[in-house]
Each structure stands twice: as structure tokens, then as C-alpha cells.
Design a protein around this motif. Structure first.
Motif, PDB file in Angstrom:
ATOM      1  N   LYS A  39     -48.011  44.470   8.222  1.00 37.66           N
ATOM      2  CA  LYS A  39     -48.961  43.546   8.830  1.00 37.66           C
ATOM      3  C   LYS A  39     -49.551  42.465   8.210  1.00 37.66           C
ATOM      4  N   ALA A  40     -49.609  41.254   8.634  1.00 36.28           N
ATOM      5  CA  ALA A  40     -50.076  39.909   7.903  1.00 36.28           C
ATOM      6  C   ALA A  40     -51.736  40.120   7.872  1.00 36.28           C
ATOM      7  N   ALA A  41     -52.181  39.798   6.422  1.00 34.08           N
ATOM      8  CA  ALA A  41     -53.472  39.812   5.766  1.00 34.08           C
ATOM      9  C   ALA A  41     -53.495  38.746   4.842  1.00 34.08           C
ATOM     10  N   TRP A  42     -54.547  37.954   5.241  1.00 28.68           N
ATOM     11  CA  TRP A  42     -54.986  36.782   4.592  1.00 28.68           C
ATOM     12  C   TRP A  42     -56.050  37.101   3.333  1.00 28.68           C
ATOM     13  N   GLN A  43     -55.799  36.441   2.083  1.00 30.24           N
ATOM     14  CA  GLN A  43     -56.530  36.665   0.958  1.00 30.24           C
ATOM     15  C   GLN A  43     -56.955  35.315   0.330  1.00 30.24           C
ATOM     16  N   GLU A  44     -58.073  35.252  -0.335  1.00 27.54           N
ATOM     17  CA  GLU A  44     -58.230  33.979  -0.924  1.00 27.54           C
ATOM     18  C   GLU A  44     -57.504  33.760  -2.300  1.00 27.54           C
ATOM     19  N   GLN A  45     -57.282  32.688  -2.858  1.00 27.43           N
ATOM     20  CA  GLN A  45     -56.698  32.476  -4.309  1.00 27.43           C
ATOM     21  C   GLN A  45     -56.664  31.017  -4.410  1.00 27.43           C
ATOM     22  N   ARG A  56     -44.846  37.614  -2.364  1.00 31.42           N
ATOM     23  CA  ARG A  56     -44.694  36.854  -1.045  1.00 31.42           C
ATOM     24  C   ARG A  56     -43.168  35.894  -0.972  1.00 31.42           C
ATOM     25  N   ILE A  57     -42.425  35.848  -2.183  1.00 36.55           N
ATOM     26  CA  ILE A  57     -41.371  35.458  -2.161  1.00 36.55           C
ATOM     27  C   ILE A  57     -40.414  36.106  -1.279  1.00 36.55           C
ATOM     28  N   PHE A  58     -40.509  37.763  -1.946  1.00 34.78           N
ATOM     29  CA  PHE A  58     -39.722  38.876  -1.241  1.00 34.78           C
ATOM     30  C   PHE A  58     -40.213  39.190  -0.127  1.00 34.78           C
ATOM     31  N   ASP A  59     -41.403  38.854   0.407  1.00 36.06           N
ATOM     32  CA  ASP A  59     -41.497  38.658   1.907  1.00 36.06           C
ATOM     33  C   ASP A  59     -40.783  37.764   2.744  1.00 36.06           C
ATOM     34  N   LEU A  76     -40.204  46.644 -11.705  1.00 36.52           N
ATOM     35  CA  LEU A  76     -41.841  46.014 -11.762  1.00 36.52           C
ATOM     36  C   LEU A  76     -42.478  47.091 -10.967  1.00 36.52           C
ATOM     37  N   LYS A  77     -43.636  47.450 -11.398  1.00 36.21           N
ATOM     38  CA  LYS A  77     -44.582  48.483 -10.539  1.00 36.21           C
ATOM     39  C   LYS A  77     -45.566  47.483  -9.674  1.00 36.21           C
ATOM     40  N   SER A  78     -46.123  46.383 -10.324  1.00 35.12           N
ATOM     41  CA  SER A  78     -46.987  45.485  -9.683  1.00 35.12           C
ATOM     42  C   SER A  78     -46.740  44.162  -9.994  1.00 35.12           C
ATOM     43  N   PRO A  79     -45.691  43.565  -9.326  1.00 37.38           N
ATOM     44  CA  PRO A  79     -45.278  42.022  -9.872  1.00 37.38           C
ATOM     45  C   PRO A  79     -46.667  41.165  -9.306  1.00 37.38           C
ATOM     46  N   PRO A  80     -46.500  40.049  -9.716  1.00 38.91           N
ATOM     47  CA  PRO A  80     -47.408  38.891  -9.313  1.00 38.91           C
ATOM     48  C   PRO A  80     -47.503  38.696  -7.728  1.00 38.91           C
ATOM     49  N   ASP A  81     -48.460  38.275  -7.347  1.00 40.50           N
ATOM     50  CA  ASP A  81     -48.562  38.277  -5.892  1.00 40.50           C
ATOM     51  C   ASP A  81     -47.700  36.955  -5.288  1.00 40.50           C
ATOM     52  N   ILE A  82     -47.256  36.079  -6.073  1.00 38.25           N
ATOM     53  CA  ILE A  82     -46.259  35.216  -5.548  1.00 38.25           C
ATOM     54  C   ILE A  82     -44.854  35.671  -5.464  1.00 38.25           C
ATOM     55  N   VAL A  83     -44.632  36.584  -6.405  1.00 36.85           N
ATOM     56  CA  VAL A  83     -43.391  37.490  -6.362  1.00 36.85           C
ATOM     57  C   VAL A  83     -43.130  38.158  -5.162  1.00 36.85           C
ATOM     58  N   GLY A  98     -49.013  39.379  -0.340  1.00 35.96           N
ATOM     59  CA  GLY A  98     -47.819  40.074  -0.416  1.00 35.96           C
ATOM     60  C   GLY A  98     -47.838  41.627  -0.323  1.00 35.96           C
ATOM     61  N   SER A  99     -46.539  41.958   0.089  1.00 39.55           N
ATOM     62  CA  SER A  99     -46.088  43.401   0.001  1.00 39.55           C
ATOM     63  C   SER A  99     -45.050  43.709  -0.475  1.00 39.55           C
ATOM     64  N   TYR A 100     -44.689  44.808  -1.380  1.00 34.35           N
ATOM     65  CA  TYR A 100     -43.576  44.985  -2.177  1.00 34.35           C
ATOM     66  C   TYR A 100     -42.931  46.275  -2.034  1.00 34.35           C
ATOM     67  N   GLU A 101     -43.340  47.224  -1.425  1.00 34.69           N
ATOM     68  CA  GLU A 101     -42.577  48.455  -0.904  1.00 34.69           C
ATOM     69  C   GLU A 101     -41.299  48.260  -0.341  1.00 34.69           C
ATOM     70  N   MET A 102     -41.379  47.411   0.910  1.00 34.27           N
ATOM     71  CA  MET A 102     -40.051  47.251   1.527  1.00 34.27           C
ATOM     72  C   MET A 102     -39.009  46.513   0.708  1.00 34.27           C
ATOM     73  N   ALA A 103     -39.644  45.668  -0.117  1.00 36.61           N
ATOM     74  CA  ALA A 103     -38.842  44.756  -0.866  1.00 36.61           C
ATOM     75  C   ALA A 103     -37.908  45.769  -1.990  1.00 36.61           C
ATOM     76  N   VAL A 104     -38.687  46.613  -2.587  1.00 39.02           N
ATOM     77  CA  VAL A 104     -38.084  47.690  -3.379  1.00 39.02           C
ATOM     78  C   VAL A 104     -36.724  48.285  -2.488  1.00 39.02           C
ATOM     79  N   LYS A 105     -37.107  48.896  -1.538  1.00 43.19           N
ATOM     80  CA  LYS A 105     -36.247  49.453  -0.893  1.00 43.19           C
ATOM     81  C   LYS A 105     -34.908  48.748  -0.597  1.00 43.19           C
TER      82      LYS A 105
END
Length: 393
Positions: A272-278, A257-260, A248-255, A286-293
Motif C-alpha cells: 500500500k502506498a505510503a509517503w515519507q519526507e526525504q 522505489r525503482i523496483f516498485d 541486498l538486505k536493506s538497499p537504499p530507498d531509491i533502489v 519503497g518496498s523490497y520484499e515482493m521485488a526479491v521474490k
């Protein structure tokens, strides 16, 4: 009278009363050059040739300067100094004349040279006298320090004598204290009998500890269902699911956060932690680069299956709480979000399983935390028994 007569009268008065004196020194070539350029200096002037001063005159001049000069000597020494100065100047003049006769070169010693000689002597004497006074003051200060040191040594000797008396008194007190300690040994024997009573109390305390330990083991057993549920969700994940999620190149934000959460559980670095409104609520981005590694590791799935659950501490649970507090962080939201992207149902199943595992891990940590005080209480009680036994010895 006319202006011409007045001007002529002025010139006559100036000629009769104005006298110009020009003084030239034979030293150097200025005098000879000016005599050649201005012949009137010789033809139109009255020349007074100053001959060398006699020794008596030189002595008188030196006396004019030396008599008023303060010196640390007697009057006889000053008189000898004045005679010596005049004699030195006469001797130098004679030496210059002899030098001219031998080498045909003039070396002039004028009265100004004599005055410079006297002034140079006075300046040199003043510098040497100031240096001598400074040296004398330094020596005097050193002698004063030596006198003060001698007085301090005598004072310390008197104090040392008093300290020796105090030391003798302290030695007597130490002997008395040693005698008192010997007498206290007998009292210690009586205390030994009291220790036996303490041992009985320790035995009763050990029985209480056994009961506390049983309660702690019961509380720990309550955590087993939550642990089994988390393991069941984890066993449903396959290596194929990991490959699908990694693609997955750009999975949903929930995914993301799960991998975080997985990164936090495995103590991997995270952005670094950052907040967003949803959907009207503030959630962590969520971040995904380190999860792919992390998923690129061949032993990733094995590490999940063999994850050391007992090492989940309060700090890790505290870091996971902001993710768990999100309203969409649940089994159904994760399955629904992952089923709408590339990868299909396997990805949704994997994400949902990881979400369920995290929630169960949170429950497991909570149960362990509730059971831990009992275990700690048992350990503390055992420590108290050991301390009582040590005291009895």
C-alpha cells in the motif's frame, strides 16, 4: 348492673338470635370425616335432610334459567327442553341408586350438579350459536362476491363488444397503411439514384483517410529513439547484477522505489502506498520484499528483455508518475546510492540502468499517446467509410 350481668345478657341474646347454618354435601369423604372429628355436628345441631327434588321442581328450576335465555326456537321447543332437563336429572338419580344396589358404591347427583348441567348447556349453546353465525356470515360474504363477479363479467362483456369494434377499425387502418407502403417502394427507387452520389463522396473520404493514416505512422516513428534508448539501458544488465541486487538486505530507498516501478510495469502486487519526507520533499516509501521474490524468478531478466512495450497503457504511466516526480529519481542519484552499498558498482549500474529504462519508458508512453489520436482518427475515418457503404446498400 355489673359487667358480669351485662356479659351474661349478651351471651343470652346471642344464643337466642344467632343462627349458624352449615351445609354439607354427601359427595366425597369430607362429611364423614368431619362428623367423626366433631360429634357436635350431629349431637348439637338440628339436621335437615334434603331429599331428592321431584321432577316438577326440576322442571320449574330449568324454566327459571331457560325462559330468560335467548334461543333461536319456538316456545314449544323451549317447553320440551325444560321437561327434558328435569327428566334427565331424575333418570341419572335413578341410575345412581341402581349402581349402588349392584356395586355398593355411592355416586351422588346433587341439585348443584343439576344447576351445573343447565349452565353447561347454556354455554355450549352460546358457543355453537356464535360459530353458526360466523359460518352464516362467511357464506353470505361468499354469495355477495359471486353476485359482484357476475356483475363484473357482464361489464367485461360490454367492454369486449366495444373492443371488437375498435379492432375492426384498426384492421381497416392496417390495410390502408400496407397500401401506402407499396406506394413508397417506388419512391425508394428514386432514392437509389441519390446513393450513387453518396458513393462518390465516400471515395473522396477514403483519400482523406489515407493522408491521416500516413500522419499517424510518422508520429509513431518518432517514438523509436526513446524505445531504442530504453532497450540499450536494459541490455547492460546481466544475471550477475540481478544476483548481487537480490543479496541486498536493506538497499537504499531509491533502489526500492525503482523496483516498485518494475513491479507496476509487470503488474505484480505492491505494498500500500505510503509517503515519507526525504530532503524536504514528499516521496513514496519503497518496498523490497515482493521485488526479491520477483528477482528470484529464473526468467526475470528474460522477461525484462522481452517486455511487451506496446502494452504500457495510460493507467500504468499514471501509477508511475508519483515515482518519476521525486527529485532524486534520476540516473546519477540511482548510480550514486547503489555504489555505496554491498554489491558495489554492478549493483549501481543495474539500478541506474533500470532507472534510465523507466524514464525512457515514460517518454515512449508519452510519444505513443501523442501518436495514438492519429491512428484512432484513421480507424474512425475507415469506420465512417464502411458506414456510408452500408447506407448505400
Amino acid at each position: 348492673d355489673t359487667w358480669d350481668n351485662l356479659y351474661a345478657f349478651f351471651l343470652n341474646r346471642v344464643r337466642d338470635n344467632l343462627h349458624v347454618m352449615l351445609c354439607f354435601s354427601p359427595v366425597g369423604n369430607k362429611f364423614s370425616r368431619r362428623a367423626m372429628q366433631f360429634p357436635g355436628l350431629i349431637n348439637g345441631c338440628t339436621i335437615d335432610w334434603f331429599l331428592p327434588w321431584p321432577e316438577e321442581a326440576l322442571t320449574s328450576v330449568s324454566g327459571k334459567f331457560i325462559d330468560e335465555f335467548s334461543m333461536a326456537c319456538t316456545e314449544e321447543a323451549k317447553s320440551s327442553l325444560k321437561l327434558m332437563m328435569g327428566h334427565v336429572h331424575v333418570s341419572v338419580t335413578a341410575a345412581c341408586k341402581e349402581y349402588f344396589e349392584k356395586f355398593r358404591r355411592h355416586v351422588y347427583v346433587t341439585p348443584k350438579s343439576y344447576l351445573s348441567f343447565i349452565q353447561g348447556y347454556k354455554e355450549l349453546y352460546s358457543r355453537k350459536w356464535a360459530y353458526t353465525e360466523e359460518l352464516a356470515q362467511s357464506i353470505q360474504a361468499g354469495l355477495q362476491k359471486m353476485v359482484e363477479a357476475k356483475e363484473d363479467v357482464n361489464k367485461m362483456k360490454a367492454e369486449l363488444a366495444i373492443k371488437n369494434q375498435d379492432l375492426a377499425a384498426a384492421s381497416k387502418e392496417a390495410e390502408a397503411l400496407l397500401k401506402s407502403i407499396s406506394e413508397s417502394t417506388a419512391v425508394a427507387e428514386k432514392e437509389k439514384q441519390k446513393v450513387a452520389v453518396i458513393v462518390d463522396q465516400v471515395s473522396k473520404k477514403a483519400a482523406e483517410i489515407g493522408a491521416v493514416k500516413d500522419d499517424a505512422e510518422t508520429d509513431l516513428a518518432a517514438a523509436k529513439p526513446a524505445l531504442d534508448e530504453a532497450l540499450s539501458a536494459l541490455n547492460s544488465i546481466t544475471q550477475k547484477d540481478i544476483v548481487s541486487l537480490k543479496a541486498l538486505k536493506s538497499p537504499p530507498d531509491i533502489v526500492k522505489r525503482i523496483f516498485d516501478c518494475v513491479l507496476l510495469l509487470r503488474h505484480w502486487p505492491i505494498d500500500k502506498a505510503a509517503w515519507q519526507e526525504q530532503k524536504g520533499a514528499m516521496v513514496l516509501a519503497g518496498s523490497y520484499e515482493m521485488a526479491v521474490k520477483m528477482m528470484g524468478d529464473m526468467g526475470f531478466l528474460t522477461s525484462l528483455l522481452n517486455y511487451p512495450k506496446e502494452q504500457i497503457d495510460d493507467e500504468t504511466v499514471e501509477l508511475l508518475q508519483p515515482y518519476f516526480a521525486a527529485p532524486d529519481f534520476n540516473f546519477e542519484s540511482a548510480r550514486k546510492a547503489s555504489g555505496n552499498v554491498a554489491g558495489g558498482p554492478p549493483c549501481g549500474c543495474l539500478a541506474a540502468a533500470i532507472c534510465s529504462m523507466h524514464h525512457n519508458s515514460e517518454g515512449l508512453c508519452r510519444v505513443l499517446k501523442e501518436a495514438a489520436p492519429g491512428s484512432c482518427a484513421a480507424d474512425v475515418s475507415e469506420a465512417e467509410v464502411f458506414l456510408c457503404c452500408c447506407r448505400s446498400l
